[in-house]
Design a protein around this motif. Structure first.
Motif, PDB file in Angstrom:
ATOM      1  N   GLU A   1     -21.228  71.538  13.172  1.00 43.61           N
ATOM      2  CA  GLU A   1     -20.130  72.502  13.319  1.00 43.61           C
ATOM      3  C   GLU A   1     -18.861  71.812  13.834  1.00 43.61           C
ATOM      4  OE1 GLU A   1     -20.727  75.320  11.968  1.00 43.61           O
ATOM      5  OE2 GLU A   1     -18.773  76.214  12.385  1.00 43.61           O
ATOM      6  N   THR A   2     -19.026  70.831  14.706  1.00 43.61           N
ATOM      7  CA  THR A   2     -17.831  70.105  15.186  1.00 43.61           C
ATOM      8  C   THR A   2     -17.221  69.239  14.083  1.00 43.61           C
ATOM      9  OG1 THR A   2     -19.079  68.183  16.026  1.00 43.61           O
ATOM     10  CG2 THR A   2     -18.716  70.019  17.557  1.00 43.61           C
TER      11      THR A   2
ATOM     12  N   LEU B   1     -13.531  68.314  15.052  1.00 42.63           N
ATOM     13  CA  LEU B   1     -13.664  68.113  16.493  1.00 42.63           C
ATOM     14  C   LEU B   1     -14.717  67.066  16.849  1.00 42.63           C
ATOM     15  CD1 LEU B   1     -13.209  71.810  17.632  1.00 42.63           C
ATOM     16  CD2 LEU B   1     -11.578  69.923  17.873  1.00 42.63           C
TER      17      LEU B   1
ATOM     18  N   LEU C   1     -15.057  71.358  11.914  1.00 41.36           N
ATOM     19  CA  LEU C   1     -13.828  71.828  12.562  1.00 41.36           C
ATOM     20  C   LEU C   1     -12.875  70.705  12.950  1.00 41.36           C
ATOM     21  CD1 LEU C   1     -15.250  74.640  14.894  1.00 41.36           C
ATOM     22  CD2 LEU C   1     -14.265  74.875  12.606  1.00 41.36           C
TER      23      LEU C   1
ATOM     24  N   PRO D   1     -23.643  69.577  16.267  1.00 45.56           N
ATOM     25  CA  PRO D   1     -22.812  68.463  15.797  1.00 45.56           C
ATOM     26  C   PRO D   1     -22.147  68.734  14.441  1.00 45.56           C
ATOM     27  CG  PRO D   1     -24.801  67.596  16.805  1.00 45.56           C
ATOM     28  CD  PRO D   1     -24.957  69.094  16.780  1.00 45.56           C
TER      29      PRO D   1
END
Lengths: 265, 265, 265
Positions: free
Chosen positions: B236-237, B242, B240, B234
């Protein structure tokens, strides 16, 4: 079931149209998926790889293979669809569904502004390729959609070809169907149900109190989504009246009177 | 990444000086570590065995071996350092780092009162043996450190040899950088950043709202710590753009105008 | 312990009468149980399969076998007992305990109204078959039991043959011993302890703040229950004064004065 108990509601069996449980996988490893399946397979109807987590998952193919071998359908969260659409890469998104062999997809507009006719066009197009779940409701706490509008949106998205419409709640259950506190917007849900068949709606209900609320209102076989992997067994007990919160809900009047119980509201 | 999307910020690659993610392991079993690594290795820069959990972990050697085989550096939480110091057993602590072959150590004063010159002396001594992370901020809700003092403490600890300074938040994210409610003390963070280079600071941000706040202020490659194992994908999103919370943050103006979106603050 | 530290309280060893940790398993898979045991076996005295989760667990025999092979006693949550009793299936329940080879059982009345003499009769009957844990306190937020009544209930249930009495808190720690906010009802606990021996009580304390509170009041070897699997290692550090919250609690006066520390309340 392991034991024989009277006065336990019947549950539908897979493949279900009612009583569906949709799991939120927000980054399980392949072995953690095996763990979940080893104890919860009978209670998992469909799995969502939350929002765009599939984008950053190194072993995505391996994860999908584990689900496939258990015959559990998987789809990518609507935010991934939106991430492609907002960048004008919808054709890439369609190719990607094929590349991964997916049978389901979600169409949503929770993170971006999308005219309703545009959204329905996406549903129509994708429905020729996969089974479409369509999500209604914003991820933005400040966007309040009135009930008549929820109904209109849901109806037009079902007409456009959606298999089910999803009532948005996010992972944390604090927007859309719910107040920022997590409390259910009860009037909204009741009004929706006067117009949309209850088996066409999948309610996102990540918090226990929300699951309890829907089971009490709509019974053991309500469709619920965004369930965390370690809440699958607990949810099943809530559905069956075998957790404190719904303990008296499915008991008959004789039993309640015999024990002089005050049923919970 | 599995798919090709435009307008996604670049992430640094390992070994990172910026964009570091520090994981809080508060008692994973060896196989649970393997599970975490199987899906999150690219996103894990360093692991903290939280506070003094290493003291009571029966299979500590085995855990360290799993991390070592994945080339993930590990260090013991600052509370363990303090537990040795408060008992005048600092030399035992140094021997213990050697015995377990650790390359990193944390110096902190979150649970005890330690004069700043004494703390810096410990940093200087340990910096000859290992790479030192030094933590600023109290675990005590009632100790409020004013911004100029945070800056002074961080600067003197970097001068004493610390590789990074850590902004304290505890496991729950409710002290130090944060109010008891978990809300970020925004003015504090902004003032710190006028004086201390942002790549020298590792911000503890266990809660999602805190991670979102730092990514919006400092970008995809901010250093963040105390991340729970199941929040790595989560996070990392979020980095980014995202996930819903940062969805519009990295989009260009043309895209935002094309969709008539109101970017989130 | 991995390291030698002074001023760490002694912990009792298994089998314990004091210092018991009871784990809440609300749906672990067999391999997840193995993971938990691989790191926490020394700290697990007894496991509760929460409420009626055993009813819906497909691989219940396999789970019980994993616990049995580690010599960890297991019992079914009290809600399962109540589910049988409310349906007049108590004899079925007794047979079921035998079928699964269980050595422990819980008697409770958290979800139903049960006269105290009836409850004690169930305790007496079951105590001839297994070791009984008896739970006092309602799962209903609105049922407030005054302290003298808690004492009377606990005493009569111990007299009826219960091995330990359990102070109810639910999985979430927000009823019974606790206010809806999760705060401990301190006066209640202190008054209970004037009459009931502290090693006869197992306090449900699922939240960290509650565990800290009990350890500070009753020491490292207080009996605590409803501990989540991933909180076993953290709890052990709280018991030993090796987490921030209890860091100064077990230090002697010389140490505290040497560092000029203000011990936490």
């Amino acid at each position: 079931m392991n034991f024989t108990l009277s006065q336990v509601p019947d549950r539908t069996a897979k493949p279900r149209e009612q009583g569906i449980t949709m799991v939120m996988d927000k980054g399980l490893s392949p072995r953690e998926i095996e763990d979940m399946l080893s104890i919860s397979t009978p209670y998992i109807d469909i799995v969502k790889l939350g929002w765009a987590t599939s984008f950053v998952t190194p072993n995505l193919d391996e994860k999908l293979a584990v689900y496939r071998s258990a015959q559990i359908p998987v789809y990518f969260g609507g935010t991934l669809f939106e991430a492609f659409v907002v960048r004008n890469q919808f054709d890439d998104y369609r190719r990607l569904l094929d590349r991964y062999g997916l049978q389901y997809a979600e169409v949503s507009d929770g993170s971006m502004d999308m005219p309703q006719d545009v959204k329905c066009e996406y549903i129509r197009t994708l429905a020729q390729q996969v089974t479409v779940l369509s999500e209604v409701g914003s991820k933005d706490e400040e966007k309040i959609i009135p009930p008549y509008k929820w109904i209109q949106l849901m109806q037009s998205e079902l007409d456009a070809g959606a298999w089910k419409v999803i009532g948005e709640a996010r992972e944390a259950g604090n927007v859309g169907l719910f107040r920022a506190s997590g409390e259910v917007r009860q009037g909204l849900v009741e009004e929706i149900l006067t117009q949309i068949p209850f088996d066409k709606i999948l309610w996102e209900a990540p918090q226990k109190a929300q699951q309890v609320w829907f089971v009490k209102l709509l019974g053991a076989n309500v469709n619920l989504g965004n369930i965390a992997p370690n809440e699958l067994i607990p949810l099943e007990t809530i559905r069956l009246g075998l957790r404190g919160d719904t303990f008296t809900h499915f008991l008959d009047q004789d039993t309640i009177q015999e024990w002089k119980m005050t049923p919970k509201k």
